[in-house]
Scaffold this motif. Sequence first.
Motif, PDB file in Angstrom:
ATOM      1  N   THR A  64       0.906  -1.147   0.045  1.00  0.00           N
ATOM      2  CA  THR A  64       0.090  -0.041  -0.073  1.00  0.00           C
ATOM      3  C   THR A  64       0.829   1.238   0.072  1.00  0.00           C
ATOM      4  OG1 THR A  64      -0.251  -0.102   2.464  1.00  0.00           O
ATOM      5  CG2 THR A  64      -1.944  -1.219   1.091  1.00  0.00           C
ATOM      6  N   THR A  65       2.279   1.094   0.731  1.00  0.00           N
ATOM      7  CA  THR A  65       2.896   2.338   0.562  1.00  0.00           C
ATOM      8  C   THR A  65       3.485   2.685  -0.833  1.00  0.00           C
ATOM      9  OG1 THR A  65       3.575   1.936   2.980  1.00  0.00           O
ATOM     10  CG2 THR A  65       5.013   3.526   1.427  1.00  0.00           C
ATOM     11  N   LEU A  66       3.786   1.582  -1.625  1.00  0.00           N
ATOM     12  CA  LEU A  66       4.144   1.590  -2.942  1.00  0.00           C
ATOM     13  C   LEU A  66       3.142   2.224  -3.798  1.00  0.00           C
ATOM     14  CD1 LEU A  66       6.125  -1.694  -3.413  1.00  0.00           C
ATOM     15  CD2 LEU A  66       7.133   0.436  -3.680  1.00  0.00           C
ATOM     16  N   SER A  67       1.833   1.870  -3.443  1.00  0.00           N
ATOM     17  CA  SER A  67       0.796   2.041  -4.132  1.00  0.00           C
ATOM     18  C   SER A  67       0.418   3.642  -4.010  1.00  0.00           C
ATOM     19  CB  SER A  67      -0.484   1.401  -4.089  1.00  0.00           C
ATOM     20  OG  SER A  67      -1.747   1.902  -4.678  1.00  0.00           O
ATOM     21  N   PHE A  68       0.473   4.492  -3.071  1.00  0.00           N
ATOM     22  CA  PHE A  68       0.410   5.635  -2.644  1.00  0.00           C
ATOM     23  C   PHE A  68       1.524   6.154  -3.215  1.00  0.00           C
ATOM     24  CE2 PHE A  68      -2.422   4.168   1.062  1.00  0.00           C
ATOM     25  CZ  PHE A  68      -3.569   4.167   0.225  1.00  0.00           C
ATOM     26  N   GLY A  69       2.503   5.879  -3.082  1.00  0.00           N
ATOM     27  CA  GLY A  69       3.875   6.419  -3.496  1.00  0.00           C
ATOM     28  C   GLY A  69       3.767   6.485  -5.215  1.00  0.00           C
ATOM     29  N   ILE A  70       3.413   5.689  -5.809  1.00  0.00           N
ATOM     30  CA  ILE A  70       3.108   5.741  -7.251  1.00  0.00           C
ATOM     31  C   ILE A  70       2.054   6.900  -7.477  1.00  0.00           C
ATOM     32  CG2 ILE A  70       1.787   4.531  -8.989  1.00  0.00           C
ATOM     33  CD1 ILE A  70       3.228   1.673  -8.037  1.00  0.00           C
ATOM     34  N   ALA A  71       0.972   7.123  -6.685  1.00  0.00           N
ATOM     35  CA  ALA A  71      -0.147   7.955  -7.220  1.00  0.00           C
ATOM     36  C   ALA A  71       0.675   9.296  -6.816  1.00  0.00           C
ATOM     37  CB  ALA A  71      -1.199   7.938  -5.964  1.00  0.00           C
ATOM     38  N   VAL A  72       1.770   9.505  -5.939  1.00  0.00           N
ATOM     39  CA  VAL A  72       2.340  10.830  -5.578  1.00  0.00           C
ATOM     40  C   VAL A  72       3.223  11.199  -7.148  1.00  0.00           C
ATOM     41  CG1 VAL A  72       4.157  11.946  -4.392  1.00  0.00           C
ATOM     42  CG2 VAL A  72       2.156  10.889  -3.327  1.00  0.00           C
ATOM     43  N   GLN A  73       3.935   9.986  -6.970  1.00  0.00           N
ATOM     44  CA  GLN A  73       4.739  10.255  -8.597  1.00  0.00           C
ATOM     45  C   GLN A  73       3.908  10.606  -9.854  1.00  0.00           C
ATOM     46  OE1 GLN A  73       8.274  10.076  -8.497  1.00  0.00           O
ATOM     47  NE2 GLN A  73       8.060  10.382  -6.478  1.00  0.00           N
ATOM     48  N   ALA A  74       2.762  10.004  -9.858  1.00  0.00           N
ATOM     49  CA  ALA A  74       2.101   9.886 -11.115  1.00  0.00           C
ATOM     50  C   ALA A  74       1.413  11.463 -11.177  1.00  0.00           C
ATOM     51  CB  ALA A  74       0.667   9.119 -11.178  1.00  0.00           C
ATOM     52  N   ALA A  75       1.181  12.075  -9.939  1.00  0.00           N
ATOM     53  CA  ALA A  75       0.694  13.432 -10.001  1.00  0.00           C
ATOM     54  C   ALA A  75       1.750  14.404 -10.244  1.00  0.00           C
ATOM     55  CB  ALA A  75       0.208  13.805  -8.573  1.00  0.00           C
ATOM     56  N   SER A  76       2.944  14.066  -9.897  1.00  0.00           N
ATOM     57  CA  SER A  76       4.065  14.744 -10.479  1.00  0.00           C
ATOM     58  C   SER A  76       4.472  14.590 -11.669  1.00  0.00           C
ATOM     59  CB  SER A  76       5.171  14.549  -9.526  1.00  0.00           C
ATOM     60  OG  SER A  76       5.026  14.691  -8.005  1.00  0.00           O
ATOM     61  N   ASP A 116       7.608  -3.103 -11.037  1.00  0.00           N
ATOM     62  CA  ASP A 116       8.359  -4.395 -11.367  1.00  0.00           C
ATOM     63  C   ASP A 116       9.609  -4.682 -10.514  1.00  0.00           C
ATOM     64  OD1 ASP A 116       6.346  -4.775 -13.305  1.00  0.00           O
ATOM     65  OD2 ASP A 116       7.747  -4.304 -14.965  1.00  0.00           O
ATOM     66  N   ALA A 117      10.430  -3.806 -10.350  1.00  0.00           N
ATOM     67  CA  ALA A 117      11.600  -3.758  -9.457  1.00  0.00           C
ATOM     68  C   ALA A 117      11.238  -4.120  -8.085  1.00  0.00           C
ATOM     69  CB  ALA A 117      12.494  -2.782  -9.687  1.00  0.00           C
ATOM     70  N   ALA A 118      10.335  -3.300  -7.494  1.00  0.00           N
ATOM     71  CA  ALA A 118       9.872  -3.605  -6.048  1.00  0.00           C
ATOM     72  C   ALA A 118       9.432  -5.005  -5.937  1.00  0.00           C
ATOM     73  CB  ALA A 118       8.821  -2.606  -5.810  1.00  0.00           C
ATOM     74  N   ARG A 145      10.531  -7.873  -7.427  1.00  0.00           N
ATOM     75  CA  ARG A 145      11.249  -8.702  -7.700  1.00  0.00           C
ATOM     76  C   ARG A 145      11.698  -9.484  -6.521  1.00  0.00           C
ATOM     77  NH1 ARG A 145      14.165  -5.007 -11.459  1.00  0.00           N
ATOM     78  NH2 ARG A 145      13.023  -5.376 -13.506  1.00  0.00           N
ATOM     79  N   ASN A 146      11.494  -9.130  -5.417  1.00  0.00           N
ATOM     80  CA  ASN A 146      12.216  -9.927  -4.196  1.00  0.00           C
ATOM     81  C   ASN A 146      11.261 -10.386  -3.199  1.00  0.00           C
ATOM     82  OD1 ASN A 146      14.933  -9.483  -4.338  1.00  0.00           O
ATOM     83  ND2 ASN A 146      14.701  -7.380  -3.763  1.00  0.00           N
ATOM     84  N   TRP A 147       9.672 -10.531  -3.934  1.00  0.00           N
ATOM     85  CA  TRP A 147       8.544 -10.819  -3.195  1.00  0.00           C
ATOM     86  C   TRP A 147       8.822 -12.411  -2.664  1.00  0.00           C
ATOM     87  CZ3 TRP A 147       4.700  -8.379  -1.748  1.00  0.00           C
ATOM     88  CH2 TRP A 147       3.536  -9.061  -1.106  1.00  0.00           C
ATOM     89  N   PRO A 148       8.568 -12.571  -1.429  1.00  0.00           N
ATOM     90  CA  PRO A 148       8.811 -13.856  -0.818  1.00  0.00           C
ATOM     91  C   PRO A 148       8.204 -14.945  -1.670  1.00  0.00           C
ATOM     92  CG  PRO A 148       7.695 -12.436   0.813  1.00  0.00           C
ATOM     93  CD  PRO A 148       7.808 -11.744  -0.793  1.00  0.00           C
ATOM     94  N   PRO A 149       9.208 -15.985  -1.930  1.00  0.00           N
ATOM     95  CA  PRO A 149       8.821 -17.172  -2.862  1.00  0.00           C
ATOM     96  C   PRO A 149       7.612 -18.126  -2.169  1.00  0.00           C
ATOM     97  CG  PRO A 149      10.802 -17.743  -2.088  1.00  0.00           C
ATOM     98  CD  PRO A 149      10.431 -16.112  -1.594  1.00  0.00           C
ATOM     99  N   ALA A 150       6.602 -18.754  -2.649  1.00  0.00           N
ATOM    100  CA  ALA A 150       5.665 -19.357  -1.937  1.00  0.00           C
ATOM    101  C   ALA A 150       6.390 -20.953  -1.380  1.00  0.00           C
ATOM    102  CB  ALA A 150       4.532 -19.984  -2.962  1.00  0.00           C
TER     103      ALA A 150
END
Length: 202
Positions: free
Chosen positions: A169-181, A193-195, A197-202
């Motif tokens: 959710t922090t990434l999502s809100f950060g994306i929104a701020v960047q989009a507004a900029s 995509d980069a964020a 890449r290190n998602w915990p594997p199942a």
Amino acid sequence: MGTKQNGPIGRPRGFDADEALERAVLAFWEHGYEGASTAILTDAMGISTTSMYAAFGNKKELFRKALERYTAGPGGYLAQALEEPTALGVATAILAGTIRSTTRPAHPQGCMGVQGALAASDAGREVRELLIAWRNDSHSSVRERFQRALDEGDLPAESDPALLARYVTTLSFGIAVQAASGVCRDELQAMADAALRNWPPA
């Protein structure tokens, strides 16, 4: 003896309330809560101040209704993302949906919930609290979904669903701020995509 009135007294007529609310969404989305003055709102909605108050209540109530409409419309990607079969699919869909909704052509850039939070005066306190609750609801929904993923073995046993939900959710809100900029869709997608890449594997 008074005469009986037919229909509700003071009900505004001659405009489409649904369309007016849609235009209010766009005005709040573009200007934020405090930036969207009554004059900007009534001009955008194509109605008088009297009609606005009669149909929607005060400005705070109008914003609350507009936020609900935004959540069900442009912000509806969150509910859809939560239906993805895996936690990584949920996270990917949330970020992709954020990028899509915050960079739509012919729409305000960014997120209404983020833009609306730019309320700094005491008069904006209730709106800030409303938006804090709105963001917390998003986090809670994602946390509950990730808890289910953990329970189902889709996330490693050592995973922290609350922390992963806060991350997404922090990434999502950060994306929104960047989009507004003015950051472009391709660059935002590359960052998402980069964020992940290190998602915990199942």
